[in-house]
Scaffold this active site. Structure first.
Site, PDB file in Angstrom:
ATOM      1  N   LYS A   1       0.851  -1.204   0.000  1.00  0.00           N
ATOM      2  CA  LYS A   1       0.000   0.000   0.000  1.00  0.00           C
ATOM      3  C   LYS A   1       0.884   1.250   0.000  1.00  0.00           C
ATOM      4  O   LYS A   1       0.614   2.204  -0.730  1.00  0.00           O
ATOM      5  CB  LYS A   1      -0.947  -0.021   1.213  1.00  0.00           C
ATOM      6  CG  LYS A   1      -2.029  -1.076   1.067  1.00  0.00           C
ATOM      7  CD  LYS A   1      -2.863  -1.309   2.311  1.00  0.00           C
ATOM      8  CE  LYS A   1      -3.755  -2.535   2.090  1.00  0.00           C
ATOM      9  NZ  LYS A   1      -4.579  -2.898   3.226  1.00  0.00           N
TER      10      LYS A   1
ATOM     11  N   ASP B   1     -11.171   2.225   3.288  1.00  0.00           N
ATOM     12  CA  ASP B   1     -11.380   0.778   3.140  1.00  0.00           C
ATOM     13  C   ASP B   1     -12.849   0.466   2.823  1.00  0.00           C
ATOM     14  O   ASP B   1     -13.159  -0.625   2.345  1.00  0.00           O
ATOM     15  CB  ASP B   1     -11.042   0.062   4.458  1.00  0.00           C
ATOM     16  CG  ASP B   1      -9.664  -0.578   4.447  1.00  0.00           C
ATOM     17  OD1 ASP B   1      -9.224  -1.013   3.374  1.00  0.00           O
ATOM     18  OD2 ASP B   1      -9.044  -0.645   5.526  1.00  0.00           O
TER      19      ASP B   1
ATOM     20  N   GLN C   1      -4.820  -1.658   9.364  1.00  0.00           N
ATOM     21  CA  GLN C   1      -4.654  -2.981   8.763  1.00  0.00           C
ATOM     22  C   GLN C   1      -5.235  -4.038   9.698  1.00  0.00           C
ATOM     23  O   GLN C   1      -4.946  -4.057  10.898  1.00  0.00           O
ATOM     24  CB  GLN C   1      -3.159  -3.253   8.480  1.00  0.00           C
ATOM     25  CG  GLN C   1      -2.886  -4.519   7.702  1.00  0.00           C
ATOM     26  CD  GLN C   1      -3.448  -4.514   6.276  1.00  0.00           C
ATOM     27  OE1 GLN C   1      -3.601  -3.476   5.654  1.00  0.00           O
ATOM     28  NE2 GLN C   1      -3.788  -5.678   5.765  1.00  0.00           N
TER      29      GLN C   1
HETATM   30  N1  GUN Z   1      -6.557  -7.100   5.922  1.00  0.00           N
HETATM   31  C1  GUN Z   1      -6.726  -7.876   4.827  1.00  0.00           C
HETATM   32  N2  GUN Z   1      -7.252  -7.145   3.816  1.00  0.00           N
HETATM   33  C2  GUN Z   1      -7.436  -5.906   4.290  1.00  0.00           C
HETATM   34  C3  GUN Z   1      -7.924  -4.703   3.709  1.00  0.00           C
HETATM   35  O1  GUN Z   1      -8.339  -4.636   2.536  1.00  0.00           O
HETATM   36  N3  GUN Z   1      -7.930  -3.619   4.518  1.00  0.00           N
HETATM   37  C4  GUN Z   1      -7.516  -3.664   5.814  1.00  0.00           C
HETATM   38  N4  GUN Z   1      -7.572  -2.538   6.536  1.00  0.00           N
HETATM   39  N5  GUN Z   1      -7.041  -4.758   6.366  1.00  0.00           N
HETATM   40  C5  GUN Z   1      -7.016  -5.869   5.612  1.00  0.00           C
END
Ligand code: GUN
Length: 292
Positions: free
Chosen positions: A64, A131, A108
């Protein structure tokens, strides 16, 4: 193989939906938009919070940050220790909610067990919930109002559209009902005028239901579970799963080798849905910056 046989084989071959290429296109479009915004005095900023050192999370968070860098989005990294309390994390979120220079906030998941993830998701301002996980975002999606879309399902819609695959009037079957993928996927397909069925672990006659699908989305979390016996000839098959076998090789929820000869289009693993999730996260960040 004769030339004629070769042509025949090519005619029968499924379109491989190239998520890597399509996500690159989207990131390049966003890069241009971000440069225009910067020239007009707006900088986009995403705060990424990781609590603890889960190795998979570290890889995702790293990807990211890299995408932010590529596009020109500023990223603020919060790497918090495993013992961080819920109160401490809530305080950081509160501070970021109030910080006008921050457009998006991402925690996350999973978070360590002393932290309730529901309370954390609820604490992020819906205006910065890139998200698309908050109740406000999910609620807005289900009643057709404006809000951030969950990145993986939004990425799948984008994959289909950019591959010229129509959704309207199609039988769409989603296997899996998670809050992050299955449920928002169903809502998005419905918004595109698909006829949508959601299957899950208690579904009776799963194979028969899947075999009705013109568009089959597999988000079950079981390696190679969806084989040719679940797929109608000519269907479009979208694989959300990602698993590593004992030899370190990646595979999805779909048994690619068995399904590919049967379907009209299919996403590979890796290089299908995966890269789209980050591209759509970046898209949400840019939208957050533009709506400010
Ligand atoms: N953990 C696994 N996939 C994601 C996601 O798309 N966003 C977040 N915040 N955590 C995750």
């Amino acid at each position: 193989m004769s030339n004629q046989q070769k042509v025949k084989k090519e005619e029968n071959m499924a379109q491989i939906i190239d998520g890597k290429m399509i996500s690159k296109q989207i990131k390049d479009e966003l890069k241009e938009k971000v440069a225009e915004l910067k020239a007009a005095g707006t900088e986009i900023c995403l705060a990424v919070i990781q609590v603890g050192n889960d190795p998979a999370s570290t890889v995702y968070v790293g990807n990211k940050k890299k995408a932010c860098e590529y596009i020109g989005i500023k990223s603020l990294a919060y790497e918090l220790p495993e013992e961080t309390t819920e109160e401490e994390l809530l305080q950081i979120i509160d501070k970021l909610n109030k910080d006008d220079s921050v457009n998006g906030i991402l925690v996350q998941l999973p978070v360590p067990k002393q932290i309730n993830d529901e309370r954390i998701i609820n604490a992020i301002s819906p205006l910065k919930d890139v998200d698309g996980f908050s109740p406000a975002s999910v609620g807005a999606l289900s009643i057709g109002q404006k809000g951030f879309l969950s990145c993986t399902p939004a990425g799948i819609i984008e994959l289909l559209k950019r591959s010229n695959i129509d959704i309207e009037g199609k039988e769409c079957v989603v296997v899996g009902r998670s809050n992050i993928v299955g449920k928002p996927m169903a809502m998005l397909l419905l918004r595109e005028n698909g006829t949508v069925t959601v299957c899950h672990s208690r579904t009776k006659n799963l194979k028969e239901v899947c075999k009705r699908a013109d568009i089959l989305v597999a988000a079950v979390g079981k390696p190679k579970m969806i084989d040719a016996s679940y797929v109608k000839e000519g269907a479009v098959v979208i694989d959300v799963g990602i698993h590593r076998n004992e030899n370190g090789k990646l595979c999805g929820d779909v048994d690619f080798e068995s399904v590919e000869p049967l379907c009209s289009a299919i996403t590979p693993v890796p290089g299908g849905v995966g890269p789209m999730t980050i591209a759509m996260l970046m898209n949400n960040c840019v939208e957050a910056g533009m709506n400010k």
